[in-house]
Write a protein that holds these residues in place. Sequence first.
Motif, mmCIF file in Angstrom:
data_model
loop_
_atom_site.group_PDB
_atom_site.id
_atom_site.type_symbol
_atom_site.label_atom_id
_atom_site.label_comp_id
_atom_site.label_asym_id
_atom_site.label_seq_id
_atom_site.Cartn_x
_atom_site.Cartn_y
_atom_site.Cartn_z
ATOM 1 N N UNK A 238 11.548 1.774 35.396
ATOM 2 C CA UNK A 238 10.192 1.456 35.829
ATOM 3 C C UNK A 238 9.846 0.023 35.446
ATOM 4 N N UNK A 239 8.924 -0.540 36.192
ATOM 5 C CA UNK A 239 8.315 -1.809 35.838
ATOM 6 C C UNK A 239 6.906 -1.459 35.396
ATOM 7 N N UNK A 240 6.472 -1.990 34.261
ATOM 8 C CA UNK A 240 5.342 -1.445 33.523
ATOM 9 C C UNK A 240 4.512 -2.582 32.947
ATOM 10 N N UNK A 241 3.187 -2.432 32.932
ATOM 11 C CA UNK A 241 2.317 -3.376 32.223
ATOM 12 C C UNK A 241 1.075 -2.658 31.736
ATOM 13 N N UNK A 242 0.335 -3.298 30.834
ATOM 14 C CA UNK A 242 -0.778 -2.619 30.202
ATOM 15 C C UNK A 242 -1.932 -3.590 29.958
ATOM 16 N N UNK A 243 -3.082 -3.013 29.613
ATOM 17 C CA UNK A 243 -4.300 -3.763 29.343
ATOM 18 C C UNK A 243 -4.088 -4.736 28.189
ATOM 19 N N UNK A 244 -4.484 -5.977 28.411
ATOM 20 C CA UNK A 244 -4.385 -7.059 27.438
ATOM 21 C C UNK A 244 -2.947 -7.334 27.003
ATOM 22 N N UNK A 245 -1.980 -7.019 27.866
ATOM 23 C CA UNK A 245 -0.590 -7.357 27.593
ATOM 24 C C UNK A 245 -0.381 -8.863 27.686
ATOM 25 N N UNK A 246 0.771 -9.316 27.252
ATOM 26 C CA UNK A 246 1.105 -10.735 27.238
ATOM 27 C C UNK A 246 0.802 -11.396 28.587
ATOM 28 N N UNK A 247 0.196 -12.577 28.547
ATOM 29 C CA UNK A 247 -0.137 -13.384 29.726
ATOM 30 C C UNK A 247 -1.199 -12.759 30.628
ATOM 31 N N UNK A 248 -1.982 -11.806 30.120
ATOM 32 C CA UNK A 248 -3.001 -11.212 30.993
ATOM 33 C C UNK A 248 -3.988 -12.270 31.485
ATOM 34 N N UNK A 249 -4.259 -13.318 30.663
ATOM 35 C CA UNK A 249 -5.181 -14.373 31.079
ATOM 36 C C UNK A 249 -4.648 -15.106 32.308
ATOM 37 N N UNK A 250 -3.349 -15.347 32.346
ATOM 38 C CA UNK A 250 -2.720 -16.030 33.482
ATOM 39 C C UNK A 250 -2.928 -15.223 34.767
ATOM 40 N N UNK A 251 -2.693 -13.930 34.708
ATOM 41 C CA UNK A 251 -2.821 -13.107 35.911
ATOM 42 C C UNK A 251 -4.276 -12.902 36.294
ATOM 43 N N UNK A 252 -5.141 -12.845 35.323
ATOM 44 C CA UNK A 252 -6.588 -12.727 35.590
ATOM 45 C C UNK A 252 -7.070 -13.984 36.306
ATOM 46 N N UNK A 253 -6.628 -15.150 35.822
ATOM 47 C CA UNK A 253 -7.012 -16.424 36.441
ATOM 48 C C UNK A 253 -6.483 -16.518 37.870
ATOM 49 N N UNK A 254 -5.275 -16.024 38.099
ATOM 50 C CA UNK A 254 -4.693 -16.046 39.453
ATOM 51 C C UNK A 254 -5.555 -15.241 40.409
ATOM 52 N N UNK A 255 -6.015 -14.094 39.972
ATOM 53 C CA UNK A 255 -6.868 -13.254 40.816
ATOM 54 C C UNK A 255 -8.200 -13.937 41.091
ATOM 55 N N UNK A 256 -8.773 -14.560 40.088
ATOM 56 C CA UNK A 256 -10.057 -15.234 40.245
ATOM 57 C C UNK A 256 -9.958 -16.400 41.230
#
Length: 94
Positions: A74-92
Motif C-alpha cells: 500500500x501507499x499510505x499517508x497520515x495527518x500532519x505527516x512529513x511535508x504536509x505543509x508542502x502538499x497543503x500549499x500545492x492545493x492552495x
Amino acid sequence: MSKYPLEVESVGSDTYIVMSKGHHDLDKFMSEVVKDYDDWNLGGAQHVWIKTTPTKGGWHYNIVDSSVRGAWPATYCWEYGEDYEKWRAQEMAQ
C-alpha cells in the motif's frame, strides 16, 4: 504480482489516514490525495505493507513487515505527516 489502480481511500478513525493498494509513485499519490482530501493536512507518504483484520463493523489496517502472511502493498499517508505543509500549499495554489 498484481497491479493495483491508484484509488485513494480514507482508512483512519481517530486520525486522518488515507491509502491506496499498491506501491504507487509518491508524488502522483499525493497529488491525488490533495485533490480528494483538500481540507486535510496530509503528508508523510510512504510505501508500506498492510495486514487487514476484521473488527466489529469494519476493518483494521495494520502496518506489518512484507514477510507477514496475507500482507499486501500500500501507499499510505497520515495527518500532519512529513511535508504536509508542502502538499497543503500545492492545493492552495490551484
